[in-house]
Design an enzyme around this catalytic site. Sequence first.
Site, short mmCIF file in Angstrom:
data_model
loop_
_atom_site.label_atom_id
_atom_site.label_comp_id
_atom_site.label_asym_id
_atom_site.label_seq_id
_atom_site.Cartn_x
_atom_site.Cartn_y
_atom_site.Cartn_z
NE ARG A 1 12.71 -36.34 -6.20
CZ ARG A 1 12.26 -36.03 -4.86
NH1 ARG A 1 10.78 -35.26 -4.24
NH2 ARG A 1 13.17 -36.50 -3.75
CB CYS B 1 9.20 -31.84 3.38
SG CYS B 1 8.33 -33.46 3.45
#
Length: 319
Positions: A15, A249
């Site tokens: 993911r 991120c």
Amino acid sequence: MSLPMRIEIHEEGPREGFQIEKPGFSIADRAGLVEALAQAGLPQIQVASFVNPVKVPQMADAPELFRAIRKQPGVRYTGLWLNEKGFERAVAVPEVDLEGVLYFYTSDAFCRLNNGVSAQAQAQDQRRWVERYAARGVPVRKAYVLTAFGCNFEGAIPQERLKEVLADMASLQDEHRIRLDEVYLADTVGWANPRSVSERVELARRFFPHARIGLHLHDTRGTGMANALAGLQAGVDLFDASVAGLGGCPFSGHAHGGAAGNICTEDLVFMCNEMGLETGIDLECLIEAARLAERIIGRRLDGRVMHSGSLKAFPTRSR
């Protein structure tokens, strides 16, 4: 120092890794990577996220990916969502192993970027999430504190701020008569150091003495594995990690791009093996999964052990 005898690692790479890459990787390749990770012995794998397919086209095919995986018995295949629409999409896919997870933030600025609301509003919304999960029969056992150590927008997060968030989580637990069995401290953009890990794990234990404290560590500034070791020395036995160091991120505010990926799964397993800690994971099989990830991505990835190999080929050494 109280090292655990056995640790549990949850895999985030399929993911978190592919969500930050450009779209275009085939379902067959990604399903093959998930299957290789399961074969290596990972007990839980986060396969994909159910988020806005316009904003995150890499995850638009999440339902099809889940359906393509040949599942291994005893492995949980989970997904991630940020809002009710994403949750309903996940519920509609029987192949998803649903888990009720709550998310809290210490950094207001980061929460606004990641979720579009203030940290306070996010905390209040977690009460509604408890009710949503209950309505769907999904138990709530796990919570994360994101930016638990620092944030590129707000700087180092004081322990007092973390204490406020933990207190709010504890009050939610009491209000809704749930039991948070796993409480994760997330170093979302790489501000932790070994000392702060030790101190904040101890702080979390004061509020949740019955819970397992987990760590979600990013290796943005090269201290990821040192922070994992500090966690182990503090008795932490629950970690998120990412095969080959995949991921990162995109909302970190870093001048040179997003935060680096989670600590590398096979590097963490190697370190634990060498320390005599049990993981239940076949390291050689995991290294092959990491090399598969590198072939799929098409460039050299950040894992160390996947390139150097384990010590299996060398003469046996006494520890």
